[in-house]
Enzyme design. Sequence first.
Site, PDB file in Angstrom:
ATOM      1  N   CYS A  66     -29.345 -47.401  -2.513  1.00 34.88           N
ATOM      2  CA  CYS A  66     -29.907 -48.136  -1.377  1.00 34.88           C
ATOM      3  C   CYS A  66     -29.369 -47.588  -0.059  1.00 34.88           C
ATOM      4  CB  CYS A  66     -29.604 -49.627  -1.516  1.00 34.88           C
ATOM      5  SG  CYS A  66     -27.850 -50.024  -1.702  1.00 34.88           S
ATOM      6  N   THR A 113     -32.951 -46.014 -10.955  1.00 32.72           N
ATOM      7  CA  THR A 113     -32.695 -46.737  -9.706  1.00 32.72           C
ATOM      8  C   THR A 113     -31.198 -46.725  -9.387  1.00 32.72           C
ATOM      9  OG1 THR A 113     -32.482 -48.881 -10.814  1.00 32.72           O
ATOM     10  CG2 THR A 113     -34.677 -48.234 -10.084  1.00 32.72           C
TER      11      THR A 113
END
Length: 481
Positions: free
Chosen positions: A289, A258
């Site tokens: 993100c 991630t």
Amino acid sequence: MTVNDDSFSNWKTREEIAESMIPIIGKLHRERDVTVLLHSRSLVNKSVVSILKTHRFARQIAGAELSVVETLPFLRALTTLDLGPSQIDLAMLAETYRADDRGLSVEAFTAEAVAGATGGNKIERGAGRDVVLYGFGRIGRLVARLLIEKAGSGNGLRLRAIVVRGGGERDIVKRASLLRRDSIHGQFQGTITVDEESGTILANGNAIKVIYADDPSEIDYTAYGVRDAILIDNTGKWRDRAGLSQHLRPGIDKVVLTAPGKGDVPNIVHGVNHDTVKPDERILSCASCTTNAIVPPLKAMDDEYGVLRGHVETVHSFTNDQNLLDNYHSSERRGRSAPLNMVITETGAASAVTKALPELKARITGSSIRVPVPDVSIAILNLQLARETSREEVLDHLREVSLTSPLKRQIDFTTAPDAVSSDFIGSRHASIVDAGAAKVEGDNAILYLWYDNEFGYSCQVIRVVQHVSGVEYPTFPAPAV
């Protein structure tokens, strides 16, 4: 009868209809692994008011409110079909039915529209896929919430264990408490109990083993009953293939990072390049993100207008990597107090675009400013296009992309004139186009893209994990290509 009486009576009627939808939606999800959506928003486990608000939100993106009176017949029609695991969008069913001029009944039209999920075409329900979380910080806990929420029928992803460094007294109780309550995202939707003796967190009936380890090499996951699992590393400690390969221990089949991957680790943005993941690829990254926020709109704009070059300026909420008060930090500016300052910093999102979108030939540059808000960021995307256009044309295109294209789970659209960052806490989209802020002149377009850099990104991570695990179910009616 007054207007007020009419309005209240109408509201009570719609409440009653929404209430009747809840058991149907729940039964489809539990018994058939069918997720009912409305404009890509799940209606599973939603309250009466939440269902009504989701229908009303349609006016923000489609221009008109969608009524439960209109969608209920399609929902009822689904119960008569031999459905397999799938996602079915009631709003898309209603919209395509309105555009159909063959005079079919709702039942006949619905059967035809979802034929790919019925009879011999339906996917057989599998035994599920084990998932392990390595690290249990901001992203780890939100991913855990999503995995627990989506456990549903028990045939999808199953969170079996989390791995953390050894803590002090009552460590597992404290970690469970952080899962239960979140200052930004609110209370966990369900119940959580702790079995300290067995080292297990029970969340909505899901038994999650807490494994204490300081290094991946210490763990044999099969000793905990974990088999063929996908491990999600949300520590960011290792970002290249050599480091992440340490996770490939007994019981672990694939590793998903991630954070942006380095070297030859594929950087995957779901909706854009997830279909390029090779079946035998065991290590991949979900990028950042910000990369997830800008790449889908970039693709949408490049496909329609062509992008010659661009610059992204990210106004980003502060993160755990910064200090609460001025203190030593390996990066000079990030050492200054995050809640008290705007902090100029770097972003690798622009350079990561080429990994996720190699067909984009434009040069994209980027910079970032961290600001004193705890969640939700905005990316300002300044593009030079290959042809001239208008603001109305661009917004119509992006609205349509958010409603009917394969990117509809990544791109959302808002026309709210008073929108601010906190409005998008909990958004499940990778980015939300702010129509009111967009500027277009000739071949130049400036887009303002909100994104929940915690929850929206976590949703993208889950989508990638669903895809590589084989439990990403098709959506019907199929989005336009």
